[in-house]
Design a protein around this motif. Structure first.
Motif, PDB file in Angstrom:
ATOM      1  N   LEU A  20      14.988   6.050  -8.909  1.00 45.61           N
ATOM      2  CA  LEU A  20      16.157   6.889  -8.679  1.00 45.61           C
ATOM      3  C   LEU A  20      17.350   6.225  -9.357  1.00 45.61           C
ATOM      4  CD1 LEU A  20      17.428   9.342  -7.159  1.00 45.61           C
ATOM      5  CD2 LEU A  20      17.861   7.780  -5.254  1.00 45.61           C
ATOM      6  N   MET A  21      18.081   6.981 -10.155  1.00 44.53           N
ATOM      7  CA  MET A  21      19.240   6.441 -10.856  1.00 44.53           C
ATOM      8  C   MET A  21      20.472   6.507  -9.947  1.00 44.53           C
ATOM      9  SD  MET A  21      17.956   5.450 -13.685  1.00 44.53           S
ATOM     10  CE  MET A  21      19.497   4.924 -14.452  1.00 44.53           C
ATOM     11  N   SER A  22      21.100   5.363  -9.773  1.00 44.73           N
ATOM     12  CA  SER A  22      22.335   5.282  -8.994  1.00 44.73           C
ATOM     13  C   SER A  22      23.502   5.209  -9.971  1.00 44.73           C
ATOM     14  CB  SER A  22      22.316   4.048  -8.094  1.00 44.73           C
ATOM     15  OG  SER A  22      23.556   3.880  -7.445  1.00 44.73           O
ATOM     16  N   THR A  23      24.455   6.142  -9.846  1.00 47.34           N
ATOM     17  CA  THR A  23      25.581   6.221 -10.776  1.00 47.34           C
ATOM     18  C   THR A  23      26.888   5.952 -10.035  1.00 47.34           C
ATOM     19  OG1 THR A  23      24.397   7.910 -12.043  1.00 47.34           O
ATOM     20  CG2 THR A  23      26.747   7.668 -12.485  1.00 47.34           C
ATOM     21  N   ILE A  24      27.652   5.032 -10.593  1.00 39.47           N
ATOM     22  CA  ILE A  24      28.988   4.722 -10.071  1.00 39.47           C
ATOM     23  C   ILE A  24      30.007   5.070 -11.155  1.00 39.47           C
ATOM     24  CG2 ILE A  24      30.555   2.939  -9.209  1.00 39.47           C
ATOM     25  CD1 ILE A  24      28.345   3.566  -7.266  1.00 39.47           C
ATOM     26  N   PHE A  25      30.955   5.974 -10.831  1.00 45.94           N
ATOM     27  CA  PHE A  25      32.016   6.342 -11.765  1.00 45.94           C
ATOM     28  C   PHE A  25      33.263   5.512 -11.463  1.00 45.94           C
ATOM     29  CE2 PHE A  25      29.245  10.025 -11.798  1.00 45.94           C
ATOM     30  CZ  PHE A  25      29.254  10.411 -13.118  1.00 45.94           C
ATOM     31  N   ASP A  26      33.787   4.878 -12.497  1.00 46.36           N
ATOM     32  CA  ASP A  26      35.030   4.120 -12.397  1.00 46.36           C
ATOM     33  C   ASP A  26      35.927   4.605 -13.531  1.00 46.36           C
ATOM     34  OD1 ASP A  26      37.071   2.384 -11.965  1.00 46.36           O
ATOM     35  OD2 ASP A  26      35.986   0.585 -12.637  1.00 46.36           O
ATOM     36  N   GLY A  27      36.716   5.641 -13.251  1.00 44.22           N
ATOM     37  CA  GLY A  27      37.450   6.308 -14.313  1.00 44.22           C
ATOM     38  C   GLY A  27      36.452   7.018 -15.218  1.00 44.22           C
ATOM     39  N   VAL A  28      36.597   6.861 -16.545  1.00 43.17           N
ATOM     40  CA  VAL A  28      35.672   7.518 -17.464  1.00 43.17           C
ATOM     41  C   VAL A  28      34.358   6.746 -17.594  1.00 43.17           C
ATOM     42  CG1 VAL A  28      37.558   8.525 -18.792  1.00 43.17           C
ATOM     43  CG2 VAL A  28      36.592   6.342 -19.513  1.00 43.17           C
ATOM     44  N   LEU A  29      34.326   5.491 -17.159  1.00 39.60           N
ATOM     45  CA  LEU A  29      33.113   4.694 -17.286  1.00 39.60           C
ATOM     46  C   LEU A  29      32.166   4.988 -16.131  1.00 39.60           C
ATOM     47  CD1 LEU A  29      31.514   2.398 -18.689  1.00 39.60           C
ATOM     48  CD2 LEU A  29      32.701   0.803 -17.157  1.00 39.60           C
ATOM     49  N   ASN A  30      30.900   5.291 -16.476  1.00 40.80           N
ATOM     50  CA  ASN A  30      29.896   5.417 -15.430  1.00 40.80           C
ATOM     51  C   ASN A  30      28.806   4.384 -15.668  1.00 40.80           C
ATOM     52  OD1 ASN A  30      27.300   6.895 -16.638  1.00 40.80           O
ATOM     53  ND2 ASN A  30      29.117   7.837 -17.577  1.00 40.80           N
ATOM     54  N   THR A  31      28.430   3.727 -14.585  1.00 49.85           N
ATOM     55  CA  THR A  31      27.408   2.689 -14.633  1.00 49.85           C
ATOM     56  C   THR A  31      26.179   3.185 -13.885  1.00 49.85           C
ATOM     57  OG1 THR A  31      29.126   0.992 -14.640  1.00 49.85           O
ATOM     58  CG2 THR A  31      26.890   0.289 -14.119  1.00 49.85           C
ATOM     59  N   LYS A  32      25.048   3.217 -14.587  1.00 42.40           N
ATOM     60  CA  LYS A  32      23.811   3.704 -13.989  1.00 42.40           C
ATOM     61  C   LYS A  32      22.837   2.554 -13.822  1.00 42.40           C
ATOM     62  CE  LYS A  32      24.164   8.348 -15.990  1.00 42.40           C
ATOM     63  NZ  LYS A  32      23.501   9.392 -16.807  1.00 42.40           N
ATOM     64  N   VAL A  33      22.291   2.462 -12.616  1.00 38.80           N
ATOM     65  CA  VAL A  33      21.330   1.410 -12.296  1.00 38.80           C
ATOM     66  C   VAL A  33      20.097   2.058 -11.690  1.00 38.80           C
ATOM     67  CG1 VAL A  33      20.876  -0.680 -10.964  1.00 38.80           C
ATOM     68  CG2 VAL A  33      23.160  -0.277 -11.928  1.00 38.80           C
ATOM     69  N   ALA A  34      18.926   1.742 -12.240  1.00 41.84           N
ATOM     70  CA  ALA A  34      17.683   2.268 -11.696  1.00 41.84           C
ATOM     71  C   ALA A  34      17.279   1.462 -10.477  1.00 41.84           C
ATOM     72  CB  ALA A  34      16.585   2.209 -12.749  1.00 41.84           C
TER      73      ALA A  34
END
Length: 878
Positions: free
Chosen positions: A670-684
Motif C-alpha cells: 500500500l502506498m502511503s502519500t504525504i503532501f507537503d506543499g507541492v512535494l508529495n512523498t510516497k512510501v510503500a
C-alpha cells in the motif's frame, strides 16, 4: 458467481426454447465424409436466409432456426459436388442425412448478396469495390467499413470486439504485429478481396488442437497488382504557419518477394510513430521490460481528449523498409528496418487540486515544452510454417534516444534524458513426431534504461541541502535487465480430447543504480541521506502449465493448472534478501454454441504476480514526487471471472456481444502519500491492499448491404474500488465510468457519403474518509464527428468535416468547442492524380480546456492548439 450461472441458465433456456434444429451427416456417393459443405436454410419460395451451417471433418452439421418459420428449403453446396435442394416441413427436431453426387464442373464458393460477401468454411471474403467509394485511397479506408470490424485510433483492427492476430498479404505475414505500415499505405485499387479468417490459428500444426477465438485478415490482390510495382505518394505545402506533408511508398508483392518501403515527413500534426505500433504484445515482451518505460518523467499538463493533430506541433520523419523473401516452399526470410525522428513543442496551463482530509492543495502551472526523440528498429526473422513443422526465430533490436525540457511559470526548468536500448531473440519451434507435437521455445532479451532528470533551480533546500540555496538537482537512474524464458511443450490429441503441457524456466537478472545529486557553486555532490542505491535483483521461476481440452460438436471445455516455484533475491549495498513461493493457478473455460448464430462462454482463472521492485532509497520521479519502495517482496493475487454471449450472423451482417468481466486482486503493498506543499512523498508499506474491478459492455453492429449503410452501437459500465493512504489517513476510492458510442456510415446514391460518430463518457468519483462519504463533481465528455462527402461531375469532390466537443467545468458551466475542416479535390484517372486544397480549423479555435480526476486529484489543463491552416496537396498512385 450465482448471478453468472443464472445468466447462463436463462440464456441456454431461451435459446433451446426459441430454436428448432436440423442435424445430420453429409457423405459422397463413395460413402466418404464431405467437409466444408455449405448448408443454407431458406424460407420456401423465398431467397430470405433463415440460417446456415458448415459440415465438419466427419460430415456432421447442425443448423438451428426460429421455430415460428413456415415450410423450408434447404440447399447444400460444396466444391466438386452437384448442388442439392431439399424441401422440408417445419418440425421441432429433424435428423436428415444427405448424399452428394460428384459434378464434372467445379462449383464456386457460396456467394451471398451479389458477390459482395463470399462464405467458404471459416473464411469470409469481402469484395473491396463493394465497400469502397471514390474517396478511398488505402486499404484501411475499406477495412473500416467491413461488417463486424472496428479500427481504434491507434490503428488496431478488431473483429467482433477482439483484436486480430495476423494481417496477411497474399497469405504472407510481412509485417508481424506492425501491420499499420500496410493498412495505411497499400493502395485500395490494388485489392480484390479482404478475407476475414475466423477462429484463426496462425500455427498450422496446432490447428484443431489449440482453439483460437480471434480472427485474421488476408488481403487478396488483383492480378495486375501481383505483377507490377505499386506506389503512392503525396506532396503538400501549407501556410499560417509554413507547413508541409510529403511521403512516398513503394510496394511489391510477387510470389517469392514482398516489400514495402516508405519515406514520410510532416509538420501538420500527423503522428507517424503510430505506423510502428505493435498491435499485439506477448507475455514475455511485457515481463522482460522490452516495452519502453520512463523511470523518471516530467510534470506536464494532461493530454486533451481531442483529435491529436489539433495540438501536436511536430516535425516528424519516418523511413521504413520491410522485405520478405521466399527462400523455398517451406522457408521465409523477413527483414524489417525503420528510423524515426521527431521534434515537438507544446504550450499548456494546468491547475491541480488535491483534496485531502483536512486541506486542499492548489498548484497553478504554465508549461512551455520542447522534446525530441529518434528511434531505430531492426528485425531479422526466419520462419517455416507447415503441417509437419513450425520454426520461427526473430532477432530484434530497438534503440530510442529521447530528451525533453519543460519550463514552468514558477521558474522551474525540468530536463529529462531517457534513452532505451533493447535486444531480443525469440525462438519457437514445433515438430510432429508420430502424431505427438513436441515444441521448444526460447525468448531472451537485454534491456538498458540509463535515464537522467534535472531540476533548475534546486528545489526543497530545507529537505535536501540543510536550508542552503543551490543551483540544480539531478536524479540519475539506470536499470539493466537480462531476461530469458525457455520451455518445452508436448501436445497430444486422443479423439475428442487433447492434452498440452509446458515445462519451463524463467530467469530475470536486473541491476538498478540510482543516485540523487546537486550542484552548488559549480560543484557536484550527492544529496546526504537515503538517496542512493546499487541493487542486484534476481528472479528465478520453474513452472509447469498443463491443459486438458474436450471438444465435441458445439461444446468445448478446457481446464488447466499452472504450477510454479518462484525465488527472489535482492542484494543491496549492505544486505541480501531472499524469498521463495509456490503457486497453483487453475483455470476453466467453457464454450457452447447452441446454434450457428449464438455462442456463450465463461472463463474463470487465478494468477499470482511475484515481483521485486524493491528500492530502499528515495527516487525523485518528477520535480514534485519522491518515492521509496522499501518492500522486498511484492505479491499480487488476482481472481478473474468473465462471461460472454455473442451473436454473429454473417449472411445478414449482424454482430452483437455482451461481456461481463470481474476481477479482484489483493497486493501486499500500500502506498502511503504525504503532501507537503507541492512535494508529495510516497512510501510503500507492507499491508494488504484489495482492488475490485467490474465491467459490463454491450455492442451491436449491423451492415445494410442494399443501402450501403453500417450502424454500430456500444454501451459500457465500469466500476473500480481501491484504497489509498494519504496524510496517514486510509481512504477508499470508487470510480464509476459510463460510456455510450455510436457510429453511422452511409452511402447515399452514387454521389454522397455520410458519417456520424458520437462518444459520450461520464466519470463519477467518490471517496470514503474517516467514515464520511464524499462525492466529487462528475466529469462529462461528449464528442461528435460529422463527415459529408459529395462527388461532383468530372471527378470533383468536396469534403466537410465537423467536430464537436463538450466537457463540464467544475463550476458547472459546460465548455463547448467546434472544429471544422473543408477540402476540395480534383482527380485524374490516368495517371492517377489528386489535386486538393484544404482549410483546417476553419473557426480558428486556439485553446482547449479539459477536466479529469485521478481519485481525489482534480486536474484542469488548457492546451494551445493549431490555428487555421491552408494546405495544397498533390497525391499520386501507380
Amino acid at each position: 458467481m450465482r448471478t453468472i450461472l443464472f445468466i447462463v441458465f436463462i440464456f441456454c433456456s431461451f435459446v433451446s426454447y426459441s430454436q428448432s434444429i436440423i442435424k445430420g451427416k453429409i457423405k459422397s456417393g463413395q460413402n466418404d465424409f464431405v467437409e466444408n459443405a455449405n448448408i443454407i436454410l431458406f424460407k420456401n419460395n423465398s431467397d430470405e436466409v433463415i440460417s446456415y451451417s458448415i459440415s465438419n471433418e466427419k460430415g456432421d452439421f447442425l443448423i438451428s432456426y426460429p421455430s415460428s418459420a413456415d415450410s423450408l428449403r434447404l440447399e447444400i453446396n460444396c466444391i466438386g459436388f452437384a448442388k442439392l435442394t431439399k424441401f422440408l416441413s417445419n418440425k421441432p427436431n429433424q435428423i436428415i442425412n444427405f448424399s452428394l453426387q460428384t459434378a464434372v464442373n467445379i462449383l464456386p464458393d457460396v456467394v451471398v448478396r451479389q458477390k459482395s460477401i463470399q462464405l467458404n468454411g471459416d473464411t469470409i471474403s469481402y469484395n473491396a469495390k463493394s465497400f469502397s467509394d471514390k474517396s478511398d485511397r488505402v486499404i484501411l479506408d475499406v477495412i473500416k467499413k467491413i461488417p463486424g470490424i472496428k479500427v481504434t485510433e491507434y490503428g488496431q483492427i478488431l473483429f467482433n470486439n477482439k483484436p486480430i492476430n495476423k494481417f496477411y498479404i497474399e497469405g504472407k505475414d510481412l509485417l508481424e504485429d506492425r501491420y499499420n505500415i500496410a493498412s495505411n499505405n497499400l493502395p485500395v485499387d490494388a485489392v480484390d478481396q479482404v478475407q476475414l479468417l475466423q477462429n484463426h490459428q496462425p500455427i498450422k500444426l496446432l490447428k484443431g488442437l489449440e482453439q483460437s477465438d480471434r480472427a485474421a485478415i488476408n488481403i487478396k490482390l488483383n492480378k495486375d497488382s501481383k505483377l507490377h510495382l505499386l506506389g503512392n505518394g503525396h506532396l503538400g505545402l501549407g501556410f499560417s504557419p509554413f507547413s508541409t506533408d510529403n511521403g512516398l511508398t513503394l510496394l511489391k508483392f510477387k510470389k517469392n518477394v514482398q516489400f514495402i518501403n516508405s519515406l514520410k515527413y510532416n509538420n501538420i500534426g500527423i503522428n507517424l510513430d503510430q505506423e510502428l505500433n505493435e498491435q499485439n504484445y506477448s507475455v514475455s515482451l511485457s515481463e522482460s521490460g522490452s516495452i519502453k518505460q520512463d523511470l523518471v518523467h516530467l510534470v506536464k499538463a494532461s493530454t486533451p481528449p481531442i483529435n491529436q493533430s489539433r495540438f501536436w506541433f511536430n516535425n516528424n520523419l519516418l523511413g521504413s523498409s520491410n522485405y520478405l523473401f521466399g527462400l523455398s516452399k517451406l522457408l521465409d526470410l523477413k527483414v524489417n528496418l525503420a528510423y524515426e525522428n521527431d521534434r515537438l513543442t507544446d504550450t499548456a496551463n494546468s491547475v491541480t487540486k488535491i483534496y485531502l482530509p483536512e486541506d486542499t492543495i492548489i498548484i497553478n502551472e504554465n508549461h512551455i515544452g520542447l522534446s525530441s526523440y529518434s528511434k531505430i528498429l531492426a528485425g531479422l526473422t526466419v520462419q517455416a510454417n507447415t503441417n509437419k513443422v513450425y520454426l520461427k526465430n526473430s532477432l530484434k533490436f530497438q534503440r530510442v534516444y529521447s530528451k525533453a525540457e519543460d519550463l514552468i511559470s514558477s521558474g522551474i526548468n525540468q530536463k529529462l534524458i531517457n534513452p532505451f536500448i533493447n535486444l531480443i531473440n525469440d525462438l519457437n519451434s514445433i515438430i510432429n513426431l508420430e502424431n505427438n507435437l513436441i515444441g521448444i521455445t526460447s525468448f531472451t532479451s537485454f534491456t538498458n534504461l540509463p535515464q537522467n532528470l534535472s531540476i533548475t533551480p534546486g528545489p526543497y533546500e530545507d529537505i535536501l541541502n540543510s536550508d542552503r540555496i543551490y543551483d540544480k538537482l539531478f536524479q540519475t537512474i539506470q536499470r539493466r535487465s537480462f531476461y530469458t524464458n525457455n520451455f518445452g511443450s508436448f501436445t497430444k490429441k486422443l479423439g475428442i480430447f487433447s492434452f498440452a503441457n509446458k515445462f519451463g524456466i524463467t530467469f530475470l537478472s536486473q541491476a538498478l543504480e540510482n543516485n540523487l545529486g546537486l550542484e552548488e557553486n559549480g560543484e557536484f555532490n550527492p544529496v546526504i541521506g537515503n538517496f542512493k542505491n546499487l541493487i542486484q535483483r534476481n528472479r528465478l521461476k520453474f513452472y509447469n502449465d498443463a491443459n486438458l481440452n474436450l471438444s465435441h460438436g458445439r461444446f468445448n471445455f478446457s481446464t488447466g493448472m499452472k504450477i510454479s516455484s518462484n525465488t527472489l533475491i535482492n542484494s543491496n549495498i549492505d544486505k541480501k534478501q531472499k524469498d521463495n513461493r509456490w503457486y497453483l493457478n487453475p483455470n476453466i473455460s467453457i464454450l457452447y454454441k447452441p446454434s450457428t448464430f449464438w455462442e456463450t462462454n465463461i472463463n474463470l482463472s487465478t494468477s499470482n504476480n511475484f515481483d521485486n521492485e524493491y528500492n530502499a532509497s528515495y527516487i525523485l520521479m518528477d520535480y514534485r514526487s519522491l518515492i521509496n519502495n522499501n518492500v522486498p517482496l511484492q505479491e499480487t493475487i488476482t481472481k478473474n471471472l468473465s462471461y460472454h454471449i455473442g451473436y454473429k450472423n454473417i449472411i445478414n451482417a449482424v454482430y452483437s456481444n455482451l461481456t461481463v468481466d470481474y476481477s479482484k486482486s489483493v497486493t501486499n503493498v500500500l502506498m502511503s502519500t504525504i503532501f507537503d506543499g507541492v512535494l508529495n512523498t510516497k512510501v510503500a508499506i507492507a499491508q494488504n491492499n484489495p482492488t475490485n474491478d467490474l465491467t459490463f459492455s454491450w455492442n451491436i453492429n449491423k451492415y445494410y448491404l442494399g443501402l450501403k449503410t453500417s450502424f454500430d452501437l456500444s454501451l459500457a459500465y465500469n466500476v473500480i474500488k481501491m484504497n489509498q493512504l494519504q496524510q496517514n489517513v486510509l481512504a477508499g476510492f470508487t470510480s464509476k465510468t459510463y460510456s455510450l458510442g455510436t457510429n453511422l456510415t452511409s452511402k447515399v446514391g452514387e454521389n454522397i457519403t455520410l458519417k456520424y460518430i458520437l462518444d459520450l463518457m461520464v466519470n463519477k468519483n467518490s471517496s470514503k474518509i474517516l467514515e464520511q462519504d464524499f462525492d466529487f463533481t462528475p466529469i462529462k465528455l461528449l464528442k461528435q464527428d460529422f463527415n459529408f462527402k459529395y462527388f461532383l461531375e468530372k471527378d470533383f469532390q468536396t469534403n466537410l468535416s465537423i467536430e464537436h466537443y463538450y466537457n463540464n467545468a467544475k463550476t458547472g458551466k459546460g465548455l463547448t468547442y467546434f472544429f471544422a475542416d473543408y477540402s476540395f479535390q480534383k482527380s485524374i484517372s490516368k495517371p492517377k492524380l489528386d489535386f486538393s486544397a484544404t482549410i483546417s480549423n476553419i473557426f480558428n479555435t486556439k485553446t482547449y480546456s479539459s477536466y479529469s480526476y485521478l481519485n481525489n486529484i482534480f486536474i484542469n489543463s488548457d492546451y494551445t492548439l493549431r490555428g487555421r491552416m491552408f494546405m495544397f496537396k498533390v497525391s499520386f498512385q501507380f
